[in-house]
Design a protein around this motif. Structure first.
Motif, PDB file in Angstrom:
ATOM      1  N   GLN A 131       0.830  -1.208   0.000  1.00  0.00           N
ATOM      2  CA  GLN A 131       0.000   0.000   0.000  1.00  0.00           C
ATOM      3  C   GLN A 131       0.863   1.257   0.000  1.00  0.00           C
ATOM      4  O   GLN A 131       0.552   2.235  -0.679  1.00  0.00           O
ATOM      5  CB  GLN A 131      -0.929  -0.002   1.209  1.00  0.00           C
ATOM      6  N   ALA A 132       1.946   1.223   0.762  1.00  0.00           N
ATOM      7  CA  ALA A 132       2.850   2.375   0.798  1.00  0.00           C
ATOM      8  C   ALA A 132       3.464   2.609  -0.577  1.00  0.00           C
ATOM      9  O   ALA A 132       3.571   3.750  -1.044  1.00  0.00           O
ATOM     10  CB  ALA A 132       3.942   2.159   1.841  1.00  0.00           C
ATOM     11  N   ALA A 133       3.867   1.537  -1.254  1.00  0.00           N
ATOM     12  CA  ALA A 133       4.460   1.651  -2.594  1.00  0.00           C
ATOM     13  C   ALA A 133       3.445   2.215  -3.583  1.00  0.00           C
ATOM     14  O   ALA A 133       3.779   3.046  -4.424  1.00  0.00           O
ATOM     15  CB  ALA A 133       4.965   0.297  -3.068  1.00  0.00           C
ATOM     16  N   GLU A 134       2.191   1.755  -3.474  1.00  0.00           N
ATOM     17  CA  GLU A 134       1.145   2.250  -4.370  1.00  0.00           C
ATOM     18  C   GLU A 134       0.921   3.751  -4.194  1.00  0.00           C
ATOM     19  O   GLU A 134       0.854   4.507  -5.159  1.00  0.00           O
ATOM     20  CB  GLU A 134      -0.164   1.501  -4.096  1.00  0.00           C
ATOM     21  N   LEU A 135       0.836   4.170  -2.932  1.00  0.00           N
ATOM     22  CA  LEU A 135       0.629   5.585  -2.648  1.00  0.00           C
ATOM     23  C   LEU A 135       1.803   6.416  -3.149  1.00  0.00           C
ATOM     24  O   LEU A 135       1.630   7.413  -3.857  1.00  0.00           O
ATOM     25  CB  LEU A 135       0.441   5.798  -1.141  1.00  0.00           C
ATOM     26  N   LEU A 136       3.009   6.013  -2.812  1.00  0.00           N
ATOM     27  CA  LEU A 136       4.190   6.756  -3.245  1.00  0.00           C
ATOM     28  C   LEU A 136       4.338   6.703  -4.764  1.00  0.00           C
ATOM     29  O   LEU A 136       4.710   7.688  -5.402  1.00  0.00           O
ATOM     30  CB  LEU A 136       5.444   6.205  -2.565  1.00  0.00           C
ATOM     31  N   GLY A 137       4.024   5.571  -5.373  1.00  0.00           N
ATOM     32  CA  GLY A 137       4.096   5.439  -6.829  1.00  0.00           C
ATOM     33  C   GLY A 137       3.146   6.389  -7.540  1.00  0.00           C
ATOM     34  O   GLY A 137       3.510   7.028  -8.533  1.00  0.00           O
ATOM     35  N   MET A 138       1.921   6.508  -7.017  1.00  0.00           N
ATOM     36  CA  MET A 138       0.956   7.446  -7.608  1.00  0.00           C
ATOM     37  C   MET A 138       1.460   8.881  -7.477  1.00  0.00           C
ATOM     38  O   MET A 138       1.388   9.662  -8.424  1.00  0.00           O
ATOM     39  CB  MET A 138      -0.416   7.307  -6.945  1.00  0.00           C
ATOM     40  N   MET A 139       1.995   9.215  -6.307  1.00  0.00           N
ATOM     41  CA  MET A 139       2.508  10.575  -6.099  1.00  0.00           C
ATOM     42  C   MET A 139       3.668  10.865  -7.044  1.00  0.00           C
ATOM     43  O   MET A 139       3.716  11.919  -7.676  1.00  0.00           O
ATOM     44  CB  MET A 139       2.962  10.748  -4.642  1.00  0.00           C
ATOM     45  N   LEU A 140       4.601   9.935  -7.151  1.00  0.00           N
ATOM     46  CA  LEU A 140       5.760  10.150  -8.019  1.00  0.00           C
ATOM     47  C   LEU A 140       5.365  10.172  -9.497  1.00  0.00           C
ATOM     48  O   LEU A 140       5.928  10.939 -10.276  1.00  0.00           O
ATOM     49  CB  LEU A 140       6.831   9.097  -7.764  1.00  0.00           C
ATOM     50  N   SER A 141       4.411   9.338  -9.881  1.00  0.00           N
ATOM     51  CA  SER A 141       3.951   9.362 -11.272  1.00  0.00           C
ATOM     52  C   SER A 141       3.369  10.729 -11.619  1.00  0.00           C
ATOM     53  O   SER A 141       3.659  11.287 -12.681  1.00  0.00           O
ATOM     54  CB  SER A 141       2.908   8.276 -11.525  1.00  0.00           C
ATOM     55  N   GLN A 142       2.574  11.286 -10.725  1.00  0.00           N
ATOM     56  CA  GLN A 142       2.006  12.612 -10.958  1.00  0.00           C
ATOM     57  C   GLN A 142       3.100  13.671 -11.033  1.00  0.00           C
ATOM     58  O   GLN A 142       3.104  14.514 -11.924  1.00  0.00           O
ATOM     59  CB  GLN A 142       1.006  12.977  -9.843  1.00  0.00           C
ATOM     60  N   PHE A 143       4.037  13.593 -10.094  1.00  0.00           N
ATOM     61  CA  PHE A 143       5.142  14.553 -10.070  1.00  0.00           C
ATOM     62  C   PHE A 143       5.976  14.474 -11.346  1.00  0.00           C
ATOM     63  O   PHE A 143       6.256  15.487 -11.991  1.00  0.00           O
ATOM     64  CB  PHE A 143       6.015  14.293  -8.841  1.00  0.00           C
ATOM     65  N   VAL A 144       6.347  13.272 -11.745  1.00  0.00           N
ATOM     66  CA  VAL A 144       7.180  13.096 -12.938  1.00  0.00           C
ATOM     67  C   VAL A 144       6.419  13.518 -14.194  1.00  0.00           C
ATOM     68  O   VAL A 144       6.984  14.145 -15.090  1.00  0.00           O
ATOM     69  CB  VAL A 144       7.691  11.635 -13.041  1.00  0.00           C
ATOM     70  N   ASN A 145       5.130  13.212 -14.264  1.00  0.00           N
ATOM     71  CA  ASN A 145       4.321  13.630 -15.415  1.00  0.00           C
ATOM     72  C   ASN A 145       4.253  15.153 -15.516  1.00  0.00           C
ATOM     73  O   ASN A 145       4.337  15.710 -16.614  1.00  0.00           O
ATOM     74  CB  ASN A 145       2.914  13.038 -15.337  1.00  0.00           C
ATOM     75  N   LEU A 146       4.089  15.837 -14.393  1.00  0.00           N
ATOM     76  CA  LEU A 146       4.056  17.298 -14.409  1.00  0.00           C
ATOM     77  C   LEU A 146       5.395  17.861 -14.894  1.00  0.00           C
ATOM     78  O   LEU A 146       5.432  18.801 -15.693  1.00  0.00           O
ATOM     79  CB  LEU A 146       3.727  17.849 -13.026  1.00  0.00           C
ATOM     80  N   GLU A 147       6.488  17.290 -14.429  1.00  0.00           N
ATOM     81  CA  GLU A 147       7.805  17.740 -14.868  1.00  0.00           C
ATOM     82  C   GLU A 147       7.996  17.477 -16.367  1.00  0.00           C
ATOM     83  O   GLU A 147       8.547  18.299 -17.092  1.00  0.00           O
ATOM     84  CB  GLU A 147       8.910  17.049 -14.063  1.00  0.00           C
ATOM     85  N   TYR A 148       7.524  16.321 -16.821  1.00  0.00           N
ATOM     86  CA  TYR A 148       7.620  15.964 -18.243  1.00  0.00           C
ATOM     87  C   TYR A 148       6.829  16.961 -19.095  1.00  0.00           C
ATOM     88  O   TYR A 148       7.334  17.492 -20.082  1.00  0.00           O
ATOM     89  CB  TYR A 148       7.103  14.539 -18.439  1.00  0.00           C
ATOM     90  N   LEU A 149       5.583  17.228 -18.701  1.00  0.00           N
ATOM     91  CA  LEU A 149       4.749  18.169 -19.458  1.00  0.00           C
ATOM     92  C   LEU A 149       5.339  19.567 -19.441  1.00  0.00           C
ATOM     93  O   LEU A 149       5.342  20.261 -20.463  1.00  0.00           O
ATOM     94  CB  LEU A 149       3.328  18.183 -18.896  1.00  0.00           C
ATOM     95  N   ASN A 150       5.848  19.985 -18.311  1.00  0.00           N
ATOM     96  CA  ASN A 150       6.485  21.293 -18.216  1.00  0.00           C
ATOM     97  C   ASN A 150       7.681  21.378 -19.157  1.00  0.00           C
ATOM     98  O   ASN A 150       7.874  22.366 -19.858  1.00  0.00           O
ATOM     99  CB  ASN A 150       6.914  21.561 -16.771  1.00  0.00           C
ATOM    100  N   SER A 151       8.450  20.317 -19.212  1.00  0.00           N
ATOM    101  CA  SER A 151       9.641  20.291 -20.065  1.00  0.00           C
ATOM    102  C   SER A 151       9.288  20.381 -21.550  1.00  0.00           C
ATOM    103  O   SER A 151       9.872  21.171 -22.280  1.00  0.00           O
ATOM    104  CB  SER A 151      10.424  19.002 -19.789  1.00  0.00           C
TER     105      SER A 151
END
Length: 194
Positions: free
Chosen positions: A76-96
């Motif tokens: 569950q911890a991995a799922e939560l952190l994975g969702m957060m990191l996926s959102q963060f990385v996607n935002l950085e990707y789109l910004n780039s």
């Protein structure tokens, strides 16, 4: 495409450190090739450890791995952190990828504004020519009248010239109005980018 192409890995490390200090889990992020990218420590992934993929634009770019904790659910911890990191990385990707696009669009809009200004200036010159044509046709009409019977044909040509000049002036006014509207629209779009 790799996570490290779009995201400063120290920012991911900071997120992982915060997550670890709050939850007491050991966590790390690996790239799509399984190579260590960030985390408190590299550890050998065990069967009981939790993991979740990091996805950018529907493509797996890596994974979050959470070391099993005797008192807590690593999955569950991995799922939560994975969702957060996926959102963060996607935002950085789109910004780039979008930052360059906005600059290109902004420059193209400014260039369009300059071209419209040039059209406006050229239309003004054509308007001046239409006025000169009107004066010439009036002079030709006067000279035709002075010539009497011999100037009748010349008078017909002068009248046709006058009609063409009036039509041209009307067209130039329409173009000028359209160019004014386009200029206003372009200025509004440029203002939105600033």
């Amino acid at each position: 495409m790799e996570i490290k192409d779009y995201v400063d890995l120290s920012r991911i490390k900071d997120l992982l450190d915060s997550f670890s200090s709050i939850t007491d889990f050991e966590v790390m992020v690996v790239g799509k090739d399984g190579a260590f990218l960030a985390g408190k420590s590299e550890f050998r992934v065990a069967e009981n450890d939790g993991s979740c993929d990091i996805v950018i634009d529907k493509e797996k770019m890596g994974a979050v791995v959470v070391r099993e904790h005797p008192e807590k659910n690593a999955g569950q911890a991995a799922e939560l952190l994975g969702m957060m990191l996926s959102q963060f990385v996607n935002l950085e990707y789109l910004n780039s990828i979008n930052s360059g696009r906005f600059d290109t669009i902004k420059n193209d809009i400014k260039k369009s504004g300059q071209l419209v200004q040039t059209i406006n200036e050229k239309t003004g010159h054509l308007k001046g020519i239409a006025k000169k044509q009107t004066i010439l046709s009036l002079n030709a009409t006067i000279e035709a009248a002075r010539s009497g019977e011999a100037g009748v044909g010349f008078a017909v040509v002068a009248k046709s010239m006058q009609d063409l000049s009036n039509q041209s002036a009307g067209i130039y006014n329409d173009i000028e109005t359209s160019v004014g509207e386009i200029t206003s629209l372009i200025n509004t779009i440029i203002g939105a980018f600033e």
